[in-house]
Scaffold this motif. Structure first.
Motif, PDB file in Angstrom:
ATOM      1  N   ARG A 107      52.431 159.052  70.863  1.00 20.39           N
ATOM      2  CA  ARG A 107      52.342 157.645  70.467  1.00 20.39           C
ATOM      3  C   ARG A 107      53.466 157.246  69.523  1.00 20.39           C
ATOM      4  O   ARG A 107      53.781 156.065  69.389  1.00 20.39           O
ATOM      5  N   ASP A 221      56.416 158.581  81.254  1.00 25.28           N
ATOM      6  CA  ASP A 221      55.556 159.274  80.297  1.00 25.28           C
ATOM      7  C   ASP A 221      55.196 160.625  80.915  1.00 25.28           C
ATOM      8  O   ASP A 221      54.403 160.710  81.850  1.00 25.28           O
ATOM      9  N   SER A 261      54.107 163.721  75.000  1.00 26.81           N
ATOM     10  CA  SER A 261      53.312 164.312  73.934  1.00 26.81           C
ATOM     11  C   SER A 261      53.343 165.812  74.172  1.00 26.81           C
ATOM     12  O   SER A 261      52.851 166.287  75.195  1.00 26.81           O
TER      13      SER A 261
HETATM   14  N1  F0G Z   1      50.531 159.312  77.043  1.00 25.65           N
HETATM   15  C1  F0G Z   1      49.533 159.936  77.702  1.00 25.65           C
HETATM   16  C2  F0G Z   1      49.523 159.924  79.189  1.00 25.65           C
HETATM   17  C3  F0G Z   1      48.537 160.596  76.982  1.00 25.65           C
HETATM   18  O1  F0G Z   1      47.553 161.201  77.651  1.00 25.65           O
HETATM   19  C4  F0G Z   1      48.584 160.591  75.569  1.00 25.65           C
HETATM   20  C5  F0G Z   1      47.533 161.227  74.790  1.00 25.65           C
HETATM   21  C6  F0G Z   1      49.646 159.932  74.931  1.00 25.65           C
HETATM   22  C7  F0G Z   1      50.601 159.296  75.701  1.00 25.65           C
HETATM   23  C8  F0G Z   1      49.734 159.883  73.439  1.00 25.65           C
HETATM   24  O2  F0G Z   1      50.140 161.110  72.963  1.00 25.65           O
HETATM   25  O3  F0G Z   1      48.218 161.851  71.515  1.00 25.65           O
HETATM   26  O4  F0G Z   1      50.491 162.874  71.297  1.00 25.65           O
HETATM   27  O5  F0G Z   1      50.086 160.574  70.540  1.00 25.65           O
HETATM   28  N2  F0G Z   1      46.420 161.535  75.271  1.00 25.65           N
HETATM   29  C9  F0G Z   1      45.355 162.227  74.548  1.00 25.65           C
HETATM   30  C10 F0G Z   1      44.159 162.404  75.450  1.00 25.65           C
HETATM   31  C11 F0G Z   1      45.020 161.638  73.233  1.00 25.65           C
HETATM   32  O6  F0G Z   1      43.156 162.914  74.947  1.00 25.65           O
HETATM   33  O7  F0G Z   1      44.210 162.102  76.638  1.00 25.65           O
HETATM   34  P1  F0G Z   1      49.707 161.632  71.502  1.00 25.65           P
END
Ligand code: F0G
Length: 480
Positions: A107, A221, A261
Protein backbone atom coordinates in the motif's frame (compact mmCIF):
# COMPACT_ATOMS: atom_id res chain seq x y z
CA UNK A 1 3.28 -32.13 -9.36
CA UNK A 2 3.88 -35.75 -8.41
CA UNK A 3 1.24 -38.18 -9.75
CA UNK A 4 -0.41 -40.63 -7.33
CA UNK A 5 -1.31 -44.13 -8.53
CA UNK A 6 -4.76 -43.65 -6.98
CA UNK A 7 -5.33 -40.66 -9.23
CA UNK A 8 -5.93 -38.53 -6.14
CA UNK A 9 -4.70 -34.94 -6.27
CA UNK A 10 -2.47 -34.69 -3.21
CA UNK A 11 -0.42 -31.62 -2.39
CA UNK A 12 2.82 -33.49 -1.81
CA UNK A 13 5.19 -31.15 -0.02
CA UNK A 14 8.64 -30.75 -1.54
CA UNK A 15 10.00 -29.48 1.76
CA UNK A 16 10.25 -30.74 5.31
CA UNK A 17 9.22 -28.94 8.46
CA UNK A 18 12.08 -28.26 10.86
CA UNK A 19 10.51 -25.72 13.17
CA UNK A 20 6.93 -25.57 14.41
CA UNK A 21 4.70 -23.35 16.52
CA UNK A 22 2.30 -24.82 19.09
CA UNK A 23 -1.29 -23.73 18.49
CA UNK A 24 -4.27 -24.05 20.81
CA UNK A 25 -7.96 -24.69 20.26
CA UNK A 26 -10.08 -22.99 22.90
CA UNK A 27 -13.41 -24.49 24.03
CA UNK A 28 -16.42 -23.25 22.07
CA UNK A 29 -17.74 -21.21 25.03
CA UNK A 30 -14.44 -19.33 25.16
CA UNK A 31 -14.47 -18.83 21.40
CA UNK A 32 -17.94 -17.29 21.71
CA UNK A 33 -16.58 -14.83 24.30
CA UNK A 34 -13.51 -13.96 22.19
CA UNK A 35 -15.47 -13.19 19.03
CA UNK A 36 -17.85 -11.01 21.04
CA UNK A 37 -14.87 -9.15 22.54
CA UNK A 38 -13.52 -8.75 19.00
CA UNK A 39 -16.75 -7.00 17.90
CA UNK A 40 -17.55 -9.88 15.52
CA UNK A 41 -14.66 -8.72 13.37
CA UNK A 42 -12.03 -11.42 12.80
CA UNK A 43 -9.37 -8.72 12.34
CA UNK A 44 -9.80 -7.86 16.02
CA UNK A 45 -9.20 -11.39 17.33
CA UNK A 46 -5.85 -11.96 18.99
CA UNK A 47 -3.51 -14.66 17.76
CA UNK A 48 -3.84 -16.54 21.04
CA UNK A 49 -7.59 -16.88 20.39
CA UNK A 50 -7.00 -18.72 17.12
CA UNK A 51 -6.36 -22.34 16.18
CA UNK A 52 -5.80 -21.98 12.41
CA UNK A 53 -5.19 -18.49 11.13
CA UNK A 54 -6.51 -18.32 7.57
CA UNK A 55 -7.04 -14.55 7.62
CA UNK A 56 -4.33 -13.89 5.08
CA UNK A 57 -1.01 -15.00 3.68
CA UNK A 58 0.33 -11.49 4.11
CA UNK A 59 3.60 -11.50 6.06
CA UNK A 60 2.85 -14.91 7.59
CA UNK A 61 4.24 -17.32 5.03
CA UNK A 62 6.70 -19.96 6.23
CA UNK A 63 10.18 -18.85 5.25
CA UNK A 64 12.88 -21.21 4.02
CA UNK A 65 16.13 -22.00 5.81
CA UNK A 66 17.95 -20.04 3.14
CA UNK A 67 15.80 -17.00 3.81
CA UNK A 68 16.60 -17.16 7.54
CA UNK A 69 20.28 -17.76 6.86
CA UNK A 70 20.45 -14.74 4.56
CA UNK A 71 19.05 -12.51 7.30
CA UNK A 72 22.25 -12.98 9.27
CA UNK A 73 24.23 -11.52 6.42
CA UNK A 74 22.21 -8.33 6.17
CA UNK A 75 24.37 -5.29 5.64
CA UNK A 76 22.92 -2.63 7.87
CA UNK A 77 23.56 0.95 6.86
CA UNK A 78 21.35 3.93 6.30
CA UNK A 79 22.69 4.51 2.81
CA UNK A 80 24.38 2.26 0.29
CA UNK A 81 23.78 -1.11 1.95
CA UNK A 82 24.97 -4.18 0.03
CA UNK A 83 21.63 -5.75 0.94
CA UNK A 84 19.83 -3.21 -1.23
CA UNK A 85 22.09 -3.86 -4.21
CA UNK A 86 21.58 -7.61 -3.88
CA UNK A 87 17.81 -7.13 -3.87
CA UNK A 88 17.93 -4.71 -6.79
CA UNK A 89 19.92 -7.17 -8.88
CA UNK A 90 17.48 -10.04 -8.17
CA UNK A 91 14.54 -7.87 -9.22
CA UNK A 92 16.29 -6.52 -12.31
CA UNK A 93 17.12 -10.04 -13.37
CA UNK A 94 13.61 -11.30 -12.67
CA UNK A 95 11.68 -8.58 -14.50
CA UNK A 96 14.33 -7.04 -16.73
CA UNK A 97 13.30 -3.56 -15.56
CA UNK A 98 15.93 -0.94 -15.05
CA UNK A 99 14.95 0.84 -11.85
CA UNK A 100 13.87 -0.42 -8.44
CA UNK A 101 12.55 1.81 -5.67
CA UNK A 102 11.95 0.26 -2.26
CA UNK A 103 8.81 0.90 -0.20
CA UNK A 104 7.78 -0.65 3.09
CA UNK A 105 4.75 -2.62 1.78
CA UNK A 106 2.25 -2.83 -1.07
CA UNK A 107 0.00 0.00 0.00
CA UNK A 108 3.00 2.31 0.36
CA UNK A 109 3.64 1.77 -3.36
CA UNK A 110 -0.04 2.45 -4.03
CA UNK A 111 0.16 5.65 -2.00
CA UNK A 112 3.14 6.90 -4.00
CA UNK A 113 1.73 5.93 -7.38
CA UNK A 114 -1.63 7.55 -6.54
CA UNK A 115 0.11 10.74 -5.39
CA UNK A 116 2.10 10.85 -8.60
CA UNK A 117 -0.58 9.99 -11.13
CA UNK A 118 -4.08 10.59 -9.71
CA UNK A 119 -5.66 13.98 -10.27
CA UNK A 120 -9.10 14.89 -8.89
CA UNK A 121 -11.85 13.33 -11.07
CA UNK A 122 -9.34 11.26 -13.03
CA UNK A 123 -10.18 7.60 -13.51
CA UNK A 124 -7.96 4.61 -12.74
CA UNK A 125 -9.14 1.77 -14.95
CA UNK A 126 -8.39 -1.76 -13.74
CA UNK A 127 -9.31 -5.41 -14.07
CA UNK A 128 -10.58 -5.28 -10.50
CA UNK A 129 -10.00 -3.09 -7.47
CA UNK A 130 -8.13 -4.01 -4.33
CA UNK A 131 -9.15 -2.34 -1.07
CA UNK A 132 -5.96 -0.40 -0.38
CA UNK A 133 -5.37 0.53 -4.03
CA UNK A 134 -8.88 2.02 -4.28
CA UNK A 135 -8.57 3.78 -0.94
CA UNK A 136 -5.42 5.61 -2.10
CA UNK A 137 -6.92 6.52 -5.47
CA UNK A 138 -10.13 7.88 -3.94
CA UNK A 139 -8.17 9.68 -1.19
CA UNK A 140 -6.51 11.68 -4.01
CA UNK A 141 -9.94 12.52 -5.45
CA UNK A 142 -9.74 9.94 -8.22
CA UNK A 143 -12.27 7.37 -9.38
CA UNK A 144 -11.97 3.66 -10.04
CA UNK A 145 -13.48 1.84 -13.01
CA UNK A 146 -13.40 -1.93 -13.30
CA UNK A 147 -13.23 -3.75 -16.61
CA UNK A 148 -12.99 -7.37 -15.58
CA UNK A 149 -14.38 -9.88 -18.10
CA UNK A 150 -18.04 -10.60 -17.28
CA UNK A 151 -17.27 -14.15 -16.27
CA UNK A 152 -14.82 -12.91 -13.64
CA UNK A 153 -17.85 -12.03 -11.53
CA UNK A 154 -19.56 -15.38 -11.94
CA UNK A 155 -18.96 -17.39 -8.79
CA UNK A 156 -18.81 -20.63 -10.75
CA UNK A 157 -17.09 -21.02 -14.04
CA UNK A 158 -14.50 -23.20 -15.68
CA UNK A 159 -12.65 -20.34 -17.29
CA UNK A 160 -8.93 -20.68 -16.45
CA UNK A 161 -8.22 -16.92 -16.30
CA UNK A 162 -11.15 -15.19 -14.63
CA UNK A 163 -8.95 -12.24 -13.64
CA UNK A 164 -8.55 -11.10 -17.27
CA UNK A 165 -9.41 -7.60 -18.38
CA UNK A 166 -12.08 -7.25 -21.00
CA UNK A 167 -9.97 -5.71 -23.77
CA UNK A 168 -13.11 -4.46 -25.54
CA UNK A 169 -14.14 -2.59 -22.37
CA UNK A 170 -10.59 -1.23 -22.07
CA UNK A 171 -10.71 0.23 -25.58
CA UNK A 172 -14.21 1.56 -24.94
CA UNK A 173 -13.12 3.22 -21.66
CA UNK A 174 -10.17 4.90 -23.39
CA UNK A 175 -12.40 6.13 -26.23
CA UNK A 176 -15.06 7.38 -23.81
CA UNK A 177 -12.85 9.00 -21.17
CA UNK A 178 -9.93 10.08 -23.33
CA UNK A 179 -6.28 9.60 -22.51
CA UNK A 180 -6.01 12.69 -20.27
CA UNK A 181 -8.84 11.69 -17.97
CA UNK A 182 -7.27 8.28 -17.24
CA UNK A 183 -4.65 8.33 -14.48
CA UNK A 184 -3.40 4.84 -15.26
CA UNK A 185 -4.49 1.34 -16.16
CA UNK A 186 -3.93 -1.15 -13.33
CA UNK A 187 -3.75 -4.86 -13.79
CA UNK A 188 -3.70 -7.06 -10.70
CA UNK A 189 -2.11 -10.50 -10.78
CA UNK A 190 -4.04 -13.27 -9.01
CA UNK A 191 -7.02 -10.94 -8.67
CA UNK A 192 -7.59 -10.93 -4.94
CA UNK A 193 -11.18 -9.88 -4.33
CA UNK A 194 -12.77 -12.16 -6.91
CA UNK A 195 -11.18 -15.23 -5.38
CA UNK A 196 -7.48 -15.13 -6.30
CA UNK A 197 -8.20 -15.52 -10.01
CA UNK A 198 -5.25 -15.26 -12.42
CA UNK A 199 -4.60 -13.15 -15.49
CA UNK A 200 -3.23 -14.80 -18.64
CA UNK A 201 -0.09 -13.69 -20.45
CA UNK A 202 -2.19 -13.33 -23.58
CA UNK A 203 -4.38 -10.80 -21.77
CA UNK A 204 -1.33 -8.89 -20.48
CA UNK A 205 0.05 -8.72 -24.01
CA UNK A 206 -3.22 -7.34 -25.35
CA UNK A 207 -3.62 -4.81 -22.54
CA UNK A 208 -0.05 -3.67 -23.00
CA UNK A 209 -0.52 -3.12 -26.72
CA UNK A 210 -3.66 -1.04 -26.16
CA UNK A 211 -2.04 1.05 -23.39
CA UNK A 212 1.15 1.69 -25.39
CA UNK A 213 -0.84 2.77 -28.40
CA UNK A 214 -2.90 5.12 -26.26
CA UNK A 215 0.13 6.38 -24.30
CA UNK A 216 -1.36 5.48 -20.90
CA UNK A 217 0.84 3.89 -18.22
CA UNK A 218 0.09 0.23 -17.49
CA UNK A 219 0.73 -0.59 -13.83
CA UNK A 220 0.96 -4.18 -12.69
CA UNK A 221 0.23 -5.17 -9.10
CA UNK A 222 2.44 -8.25 -8.73
CA UNK A 223 1.61 -8.97 -5.07
CA UNK A 224 -0.08 -12.25 -5.97
CA UNK A 225 2.25 -13.06 -8.84
CA UNK A 226 3.60 -16.38 -7.57
CA UNK A 227 0.19 -18.11 -7.78
CA UNK A 228 -0.40 -16.41 -11.12
CA UNK A 229 2.91 -17.73 -12.46
CA UNK A 230 1.88 -21.24 -11.47
CA UNK A 231 -1.42 -20.84 -13.34
CA UNK A 232 0.28 -19.45 -16.45
CA UNK A 233 2.50 -22.56 -16.47
CA UNK A 234 -0.30 -25.07 -15.96
CA UNK A 235 -3.28 -23.39 -17.64
CA UNK A 236 -1.79 -21.51 -20.59
CA UNK A 237 -0.53 -24.17 -23.03
CA UNK A 238 2.08 -21.91 -24.64
CA UNK A 239 4.01 -21.76 -21.35
CA UNK A 240 4.02 -25.41 -20.36
CA UNK A 241 7.72 -25.76 -21.14
CA UNK A 242 8.80 -22.15 -20.64
CA UNK A 243 11.04 -21.34 -17.65
CA UNK A 244 9.29 -19.32 -14.98
CA UNK A 245 11.96 -16.60 -15.20
CA UNK A 246 11.21 -16.17 -18.89
CA UNK A 247 7.56 -15.64 -17.95
CA UNK A 248 8.46 -12.95 -15.38
CA UNK A 249 10.77 -11.26 -17.89
CA UNK A 250 8.05 -11.15 -20.49
CA UNK A 251 5.68 -9.61 -17.92
CA UNK A 252 8.36 -7.01 -17.17
CA UNK A 253 8.61 -6.17 -20.86
CA UNK A 254 4.86 -5.50 -21.09
CA UNK A 255 4.43 -3.21 -18.09
CA UNK A 256 5.40 0.40 -17.47
CA UNK A 257 5.41 -0.02 -13.71
CA UNK A 258 5.36 -3.09 -11.49
CA UNK A 259 4.74 -2.82 -7.77
CA UNK A 260 4.31 -5.50 -5.16
CA UNK A 261 3.77 -6.38 -1.56
CA UNK A 262 6.68 -8.58 -0.49
CA UNK A 263 4.53 -9.73 2.40
CA UNK A 264 3.11 -11.94 -0.35
CA UNK A 265 5.51 -12.10 -3.30
CA UNK A 266 8.89 -13.11 -1.90
CA UNK A 267 7.43 -14.45 1.37
CA UNK A 268 9.06 -11.77 3.54
CA UNK A 269 7.91 -8.29 4.53
CA UNK A 270 8.33 -5.20 2.38
CA UNK A 271 7.59 -4.00 -1.10
CA UNK A 272 8.76 -1.91 -3.98
CA UNK A 273 8.23 -0.33 -7.38
CA UNK A 274 9.96 -1.19 -10.64
CA UNK A 275 9.99 0.77 -13.86
CA UNK A 276 12.02 1.21 -17.00
CA UNK A 277 10.55 4.65 -17.60
CA UNK A 278 13.34 7.02 -16.60
CA UNK A 279 11.14 10.07 -16.21
CA UNK A 280 8.73 8.23 -13.95
CA UNK A 281 11.63 6.81 -11.99
CA UNK A 282 12.91 10.33 -11.28
CA UNK A 283 9.48 11.45 -10.09
CA UNK A 284 8.94 8.43 -7.84
CA UNK A 285 12.48 8.73 -6.52
CA UNK A 286 11.64 12.12 -5.04
CA UNK A 287 8.87 10.62 -2.95
CA UNK A 288 10.66 7.61 -1.46
CA UNK A 289 12.81 9.53 1.04
CA UNK A 290 9.82 11.71 1.91
CA UNK A 291 7.38 8.92 2.77
CA UNK A 292 9.35 5.70 3.08
CA UNK A 293 13.02 6.12 3.94
CA UNK A 294 16.30 6.52 2.14
CA UNK A 295 16.55 4.99 -1.34
CA UNK A 296 18.49 1.94 -0.21
CA UNK A 297 16.01 0.72 2.40
CA UNK A 298 12.64 2.44 1.79
CA UNK A 299 11.24 1.72 5.26
CA UNK A 300 12.26 -1.93 5.30
CA UNK A 301 14.59 -3.74 7.64
CA UNK A 302 17.69 -4.99 5.83
CA UNK A 303 17.04 -8.47 7.26
CA UNK A 304 13.66 -8.58 5.56
CA UNK A 305 15.23 -7.33 2.35
CA UNK A 306 17.70 -10.22 2.39
CA UNK A 307 14.86 -12.69 3.02
CA UNK A 308 12.98 -11.07 0.16
CA UNK A 309 15.86 -11.53 -2.29
CA UNK A 310 15.95 -15.25 -1.56
CA UNK A 311 12.15 -15.51 -1.45
CA UNK A 312 11.85 -13.84 -4.87
CA UNK A 313 14.31 -16.33 -6.34
CA UNK A 314 12.35 -19.16 -4.73
CA UNK A 315 9.15 -17.88 -6.30
CA UNK A 316 10.58 -18.98 -9.65
CA UNK A 317 10.59 -22.62 -8.50
CA UNK A 318 7.43 -24.54 -9.47
CA UNK A 319 7.87 -27.02 -6.58
CA UNK A 320 7.60 -24.07 -4.22
CA UNK A 321 4.90 -21.99 -5.87
CA UNK A 322 2.58 -24.92 -6.54
CA UNK A 323 1.91 -25.40 -2.81
CA UNK A 324 -0.77 -22.75 -2.30
CA UNK A 325 -2.81 -23.42 -5.47
CA UNK A 326 -2.85 -27.17 -4.86
CA UNK A 327 -3.94 -26.80 -1.22
CA UNK A 328 -6.64 -24.35 -2.31
CA UNK A 329 -7.87 -26.87 -4.86
CA UNK A 330 -7.95 -29.69 -2.31
CA UNK A 331 -10.02 -27.67 0.17
CA UNK A 332 -12.36 -26.39 -2.56
CA UNK A 333 -12.93 -29.94 -3.81
CA UNK A 334 -13.63 -31.24 -0.29
CA UNK A 335 -16.25 -28.50 0.15
CA UNK A 336 -17.78 -28.97 -3.29
CA UNK A 337 -18.28 -32.66 -2.46
CA UNK A 338 -20.44 -31.56 0.49
CA UNK A 339 -22.42 -29.12 -1.64
CA UNK A 340 -20.82 -26.06 -0.04
CA UNK A 341 -20.70 -23.09 -2.44
CA UNK A 342 -17.17 -21.90 -3.29
CA UNK A 343 -15.62 -19.83 -6.06
CA UNK A 344 -14.55 -21.98 -9.01
CA UNK A 345 -12.25 -22.69 -10.62
CA UNK A 346 -10.12 -22.76 -7.45
CA UNK A 347 -7.68 -19.86 -7.64
CA UNK A 348 -4.64 -18.87 -5.64
CA UNK A 349 -4.36 -17.28 -2.20
CA UNK A 350 -7.15 -19.21 -0.51
CA UNK A 351 -10.42 -21.04 -0.77
CA UNK A 352 -13.27 -18.56 -1.17
CA UNK A 353 -16.62 -19.57 0.26
CA UNK A 354 -19.67 -17.92 -1.31
CA UNK A 355 -21.42 -16.49 1.76
CA UNK A 356 -24.36 -15.15 -0.27
CA UNK A 357 -25.28 -18.71 -1.30
CA UNK A 358 -24.25 -20.20 2.07
CA UNK A 359 -26.47 -17.76 4.00
CA UNK A 360 -29.29 -17.23 1.48
CA UNK A 361 -31.56 -16.11 4.29
CA UNK A 362 -29.46 -13.01 5.11
CA UNK A 363 -29.80 -9.59 3.44
CA UNK A 364 -26.76 -7.87 1.93
CA UNK A 365 -26.81 -5.18 4.64
CA UNK A 366 -26.65 -7.86 7.33
CA UNK A 367 -23.14 -8.69 6.09
CA UNK A 368 -23.48 -12.42 5.32
CA UNK A 369 -19.72 -12.91 4.81
CA UNK A 370 -18.91 -11.13 8.06
CA UNK A 371 -21.49 -13.26 9.87
CA UNK A 372 -20.18 -16.47 8.30
CA UNK A 373 -16.58 -15.61 9.22
CA UNK A 374 -17.69 -15.06 12.84
CA UNK A 375 -19.70 -18.29 12.84
CA UNK A 376 -16.73 -20.24 11.48
CA UNK A 377 -14.47 -18.91 14.22
CA UNK A 378 -17.08 -19.92 16.75
CA UNK A 379 -17.47 -23.41 15.27
CA UNK A 380 -13.81 -24.13 14.57
CA UNK A 381 -11.38 -21.58 16.00
CA UNK A 382 -10.50 -20.91 12.36
CA UNK A 383 -10.02 -17.30 11.35
CA UNK A 384 -11.07 -16.35 7.83
CA UNK A 385 -11.49 -12.93 6.28
CA UNK A 386 -14.67 -11.19 5.19
CA UNK A 387 -14.34 -10.20 1.55
CA UNK A 388 -17.71 -8.74 0.72
CA UNK A 389 -19.90 -5.73 1.43
CA UNK A 390 -18.25 -5.04 4.77
CA UNK A 391 -14.92 -4.62 2.95
CA UNK A 392 -16.42 -1.98 0.63
CA UNK A 393 -16.55 1.76 1.24
CA UNK A 394 -20.04 3.23 1.48
CA UNK A 395 -21.39 5.23 -1.48
CA UNK A 396 -20.99 9.01 -1.23
CA UNK A 397 -24.69 9.25 -0.19
CA UNK A 398 -24.05 6.91 2.75
CA UNK A 399 -25.85 3.89 1.30
CA UNK A 400 -24.21 0.47 1.31
CA UNK A 401 -22.17 -0.38 -1.76
CA UNK A 402 -23.18 -4.01 -2.09
CA UNK A 403 -20.15 -6.03 -3.16
CA UNK A 404 -20.25 -8.01 -6.41
CA UNK A 405 -19.15 -11.04 -4.47
CA UNK A 406 -19.82 -11.83 -0.85
CA UNK A 407 -16.97 -14.12 0.13
CA UNK A 408 -15.26 -15.58 3.15
CA UNK A 409 -11.64 -16.12 2.29
CA UNK A 410 -9.77 -18.98 3.89
CA UNK A 411 -6.23 -18.03 3.01
CA UNK A 412 -3.33 -20.43 2.82
CA UNK A 413 -0.16 -18.83 4.09
CA UNK A 414 2.54 -20.59 2.11
CA UNK A 415 3.72 -23.92 3.56
CA UNK A 416 2.02 -23.37 6.93
CA UNK A 417 -0.86 -25.88 7.12
CA UNK A 418 -1.05 -29.65 6.76
CA UNK A 419 -3.58 -31.80 4.96
CA UNK A 420 -5.19 -32.96 8.24
CA UNK A 421 -5.75 -29.34 9.21
CA UNK A 422 -7.39 -28.78 5.83
CA UNK A 423 -9.68 -31.75 6.50
CA UNK A 424 -10.59 -30.28 9.89
CA UNK A 425 -11.59 -26.97 8.25
CA UNK A 426 -13.72 -28.83 5.70
CA UNK A 427 -15.36 -30.87 8.46
CA UNK A 428 -16.33 -27.88 10.62
CA UNK A 429 -17.54 -25.94 7.60
CA UNK A 430 -19.73 -28.90 6.68
CA UNK A 431 -21.25 -28.85 10.17
CA UNK A 432 -21.84 -25.14 9.82
CA UNK A 433 -23.44 -25.63 6.41
CA UNK A 434 -25.83 -28.18 7.89
CA UNK A 435 -26.75 -25.58 10.52
CA UNK A 436 -26.58 -22.55 8.25
CA UNK A 437 -30.11 -21.36 9.03
CA UNK A 438 -28.90 -20.62 12.55
CA UNK A 439 -26.39 -18.01 11.35
CA UNK A 440 -27.85 -14.54 11.80
CA UNK A 441 -26.75 -11.14 10.54
CA UNK A 442 -24.49 -8.45 11.95
CA UNK A 443 -24.84 -4.70 12.33
CA UNK A 444 -22.27 -1.99 13.02
CA UNK A 445 -21.75 -0.72 16.51
CA UNK A 446 -18.76 1.42 15.59
CA UNK A 447 -18.14 2.10 11.89
CA UNK A 448 -14.88 3.80 10.82
CA UNK A 449 -15.08 5.99 7.71
CA UNK A 450 -12.04 4.56 5.89
CA UNK A 451 -11.23 0.85 5.45
CA UNK A 452 -13.95 0.06 7.99
CA UNK A 453 -13.40 -3.70 7.83
CA UNK A 454 -10.03 -3.43 9.54
CA UNK A 455 -11.20 -2.14 12.90
CA UNK A 456 -14.96 -1.60 12.80
CA UNK A 457 -16.95 -3.26 15.60
CA UNK A 458 -20.22 -5.12 15.03
CA UNK A 459 -22.87 -6.93 17.01
CA UNK A 460 -25.15 -9.85 16.14
CA UNK A 461 -28.76 -9.22 15.18
CA UNK A 462 -30.44 -11.40 17.81
CA UNK A 463 -28.69 -13.99 19.98
CA UNK A 464 -27.69 -16.43 17.22
CA UNK A 465 -24.06 -16.89 18.38
CA UNK A 466 -25.27 -18.21 21.72
CA UNK A 467 -27.73 -20.61 20.09
CA UNK A 468 -25.06 -21.80 17.65
CA UNK A 469 -22.66 -22.40 20.52
CA UNK A 470 -25.27 -24.52 22.33
CA UNK A 471 -25.94 -26.53 19.19
CA UNK A 472 -22.21 -27.13 18.81
CA UNK A 473 -21.99 -28.44 22.36
CA UNK A 474 -24.94 -30.73 21.76
CA UNK A 475 -23.50 -32.16 18.53
CA UNK A 476 -19.83 -32.37 19.48
CA UNK A 477 -20.19 -33.46 23.12
CA UNK A 478 -17.14 -32.47 25.12
CA UNK A 479 -14.88 -32.03 22.06
CA UNK A 480 -13.18 -28.67 21.72
N1 F0G B 1 -2.31 -5.50 -3.70
C1 F0G B 1 -2.84 -6.73 -3.49
C2 F0G B 1 -3.32 -7.52 -4.65
C3 F0G B 1 -2.92 -7.23 -2.19
O1 F0G B 1 -3.45 -8.44 -2.00
C4 F0G B 1 -2.44 -6.45 -1.11
C5 F0G B 1 -2.55 -6.93 0.26
C6 F0G B 1 -1.90 -5.19 -1.38
C7 F0G B 1 -1.85 -4.74 -2.69
C8 F0G B 1 -1.40 -4.31 -0.28
O2 F0G B 1 -0.19 -4.80 0.18
O3 F0G B 1 -0.65 -5.35 2.59
O4 F0G B 1 1.68 -5.06 1.74
O5 F0G B 1 0.19 -3.12 1.97
N2 F0G B 1 -3.31 -7.87 0.59
C9 F0G B 1 -3.41 -8.43 1.94
C10 F0G B 1 -4.44 -9.53 1.95
C11 F0G B 1 -3.61 -7.43 3.01
O6 F0G B 1 -4.68 -10.05 3.05
O7 F0G B 1 -4.96 -9.93 0.92
P1 F0G B 1 0.28 -4.57 1.70
Amino acid sequence: MIKFHSGENVPLEMHKVRMVQRVYLLPVEERARRIETAGYNTFLLQNKDIFLDMLTDSGVNAMSENQYASMLQADDSYAGSETYYRLESVLNDMFGMEHFLPAHQGRACEHILAKLLVKPESVAVMNYHFTTASAHITAMGGLVEEIIIDEGLHINSDLPFKGNMDIGKLKEAIARLGKDKISFIRMEAGTNLIGGQPVSMENMRQASEVCREAGIPLIFDASLLSDNLYFIKVREPEFKDVDVIDITREIGSLMDVIYFSARKLGAARGGGILTSNHEMFLQIREMIPLYEGFLTYGGMSVREMEAMSIGLRESLDMDIINQTPIFVEVLCNELIKKGIPVVTPPGGLGCHVDARAFCKHLEADQYPAGALASALYLAAGVRGMERGTLSEQRNPDGSEAVANMELVRLAFPKRVFTLSQVKYVADRLTWLYENREMIGGLEFEDEPKVLRFFFGRLKPIGNWPELLMKKFRKDFGDSL
